[in-house]
Design a protein around this motif. Sequence first.
Motif, PDB file in Angstrom:
ATOM      1  N   GLU A  83       0.899  -1.093   0.046  1.00  0.00           N
ATOM      2  CA  GLU A  83      -0.122   0.132   0.033  1.00  0.00           C
ATOM      3  C   GLU A  83       0.843   1.360   0.194  1.00  0.00           C
ATOM      4  N   LYS A  84       0.373   2.166  -0.538  1.00  0.00           N
ATOM      5  CA  LYS A  84       1.123   3.507  -0.890  1.00  0.00           C
ATOM      6  C   LYS A  84       0.803   4.440   0.212  1.00  0.00           C
ATOM      7  N   HIS A  85       1.746   5.128   0.849  1.00  0.00           N
ATOM      8  CA  HIS A  85       1.575   5.945   2.007  1.00  0.00           C
ATOM      9  C   HIS A  85       2.373   7.270   1.708  1.00  0.00           C
ATOM     10  N   PHE A  86       1.411   8.357   1.868  1.00  0.00           N
ATOM     11  CA  PHE A  86       2.289   9.918   1.776  1.00  0.00           C
ATOM     12  C   PHE A  86       2.295  10.670   3.366  1.00  0.00           C
ATOM     13  N   SER A  87       3.240  11.230   3.344  1.00  0.00           N
ATOM     14  CA  SER A  87       3.510  12.205   4.526  1.00  0.00           C
ATOM     15  C   SER A  87       3.593  13.577   3.956  1.00  0.00           C
ATOM     16  N   PHE A  88       3.519  14.574   4.625  1.00  0.00           N
ATOM     17  CA  PHE A  88       3.699  15.974   4.178  1.00  0.00           C
ATOM     18  C   PHE A  88       4.314  16.850   5.253  1.00  0.00           C
ATOM     19  N   ALA A  96       9.161   1.132  -7.282  1.00  0.00           N
ATOM     20  CA  ALA A  96       9.460  -0.124  -8.059  1.00  0.00           C
ATOM     21  C   ALA A  96      10.744  -0.585  -7.295  1.00  0.00           C
ATOM     22  N   HIS A  97      11.266   0.219  -6.347  1.00  0.00           N
ATOM     23  CA  HIS A  97      12.235  -0.489  -5.422  1.00  0.00           C
ATOM     24  C   HIS A  97      11.863  -0.658  -4.112  1.00  0.00           C
ATOM     25  N   GLY A  98      10.495  -0.715  -3.983  1.00  0.00           N
ATOM     26  CA  GLY A  98      10.000  -1.180  -2.546  1.00  0.00           C
ATOM     27  C   GLY A  98       9.956  -0.112  -1.555  1.00  0.00           C
ATOM     28  N   PHE A  99      10.030   1.172  -1.942  1.00  0.00           N
ATOM     29  CA  PHE A  99       9.708   2.246  -1.169  1.00  0.00           C
ATOM     30  C   PHE A  99       8.315   2.949  -1.175  1.00  0.00           C
ATOM     31  N   ASN A 100       7.508   2.712  -0.364  1.00  0.00           N
ATOM     32  CA  ASN A 100       5.921   2.883  -0.886  1.00  0.00           C
ATOM     33  C   ASN A 100       5.525   3.743   0.238  1.00  0.00           C
ATOM     34  N   ASN A 101       6.431   4.308   1.144  1.00  0.00           N
ATOM     35  CA  ASN A 101       6.133   5.722   2.091  1.00  0.00           C
ATOM     36  C   ASN A 101       7.218   6.758   1.358  1.00  0.00           C
ATOM     37  N   VAL A 102       6.280   7.880   1.167  1.00  0.00           N
ATOM     38  CA  VAL A 102       7.277   8.853   0.577  1.00  0.00           C
ATOM     39  C   VAL A 102       6.804  10.141   1.256  1.00  0.00           C
ATOM     40  N   HIS A 103       7.567  10.924   1.706  1.00  0.00           N
ATOM     41  CA  HIS A 103       7.562  12.225   2.448  1.00  0.00           C
ATOM     42  C   HIS A 103       7.543  13.583   1.303  1.00  0.00           C
TER      43      HIS A 103
END
Length: 324
Positions: free
Chosen positions: A18-23, A298-305
């Motif tokens: 699951e993709k997660h975003f933070s700000f 694509a490299h498995g980093f599904n949490n992006v800030h």
Amino acid sequence: MHNQFIDIEQLLRDQSGEKHFSFEVLPPLKGNGTESLFSNIAKLKEFNPSFINITTHHSEYVYHEREDGLIERQRIRRRPGTVAIAAAIQQRYEIPVIPHVICSGATKEDIEYELLDLQFLGVNHLLLLRGDKAREDRMFTPTENGHSHTTELIEQVNLFNKGVFIDGSEMKNPGAPFTYGVACYPEKHEEAPNIEEDLRYLKQKQELGATFAVTQLFYDNKKFFDFVERARSIGITIPIVPGIKPFAKLSQLTMVPKTFHCDIPEELASLAKECKTDEEARQLGIEWATQQVKELYAHGFNNVHFYTVSAVKSVHEVVSRLLK
């Protein structure tokens, strides 16, 4: 509905895909009110952010010319209210908040009262940072009775979590302990002599109790992947969250490397030089950031800030594209 007591580390280790975003957001400038900030958060809320960071800016010197011609130096806080803004976001939007707690411009007592206020408000996640040096200083100078390094700040928070004040006295009723993350630098901290030493400091922060790390912004994914690989090779196991900020205007071609000490990749710089207007540069930034995040996925980093300062519209467009 979000729970402010969400386990951030567990969320960041989520392997479900699951993709997660933070700000990250800034408190408003002194006297500017919260309308613009809350408007920006309302725009980002639709993406169900896993958390929102709130930056802290302690006092700094400003210089005023007096009527007699002499220059007077005063300390002011341009962006007060981090703790209050954290509480307001949590209450109004039910989004977990992670305020910055920094060494810069703060005494140990200031930090202790900050921790007490946050604990009273039920804010139990922090991002612990040294903070920037004062503009007038050649190198970072700690406030009198303050901390020189993030590791010292971590030790104070650890002591607080054990129910002990900085004067050694014990709390009658220790509250819920804080968990905390730290910053890291894919292209090394500007003051670190080399990446190896910078990584040793990150490992030390992990050993002291940091449960995650968020990177400084970067535009070259290869540098991030190399950084993570080196970190893992020396035993750094905490989640490392990539920090992204869309390139937004032509002036950033020279400003970003100087301010954030990160390279603009040759391809991005070449494309930016072809842009005739800031709007063209902004569209380029949206496209670049979108591709960056897709490669991170694509490299498995599904949490992006995402760093949203002066880029809320761009960040909104990037995330909208990613969710299509």
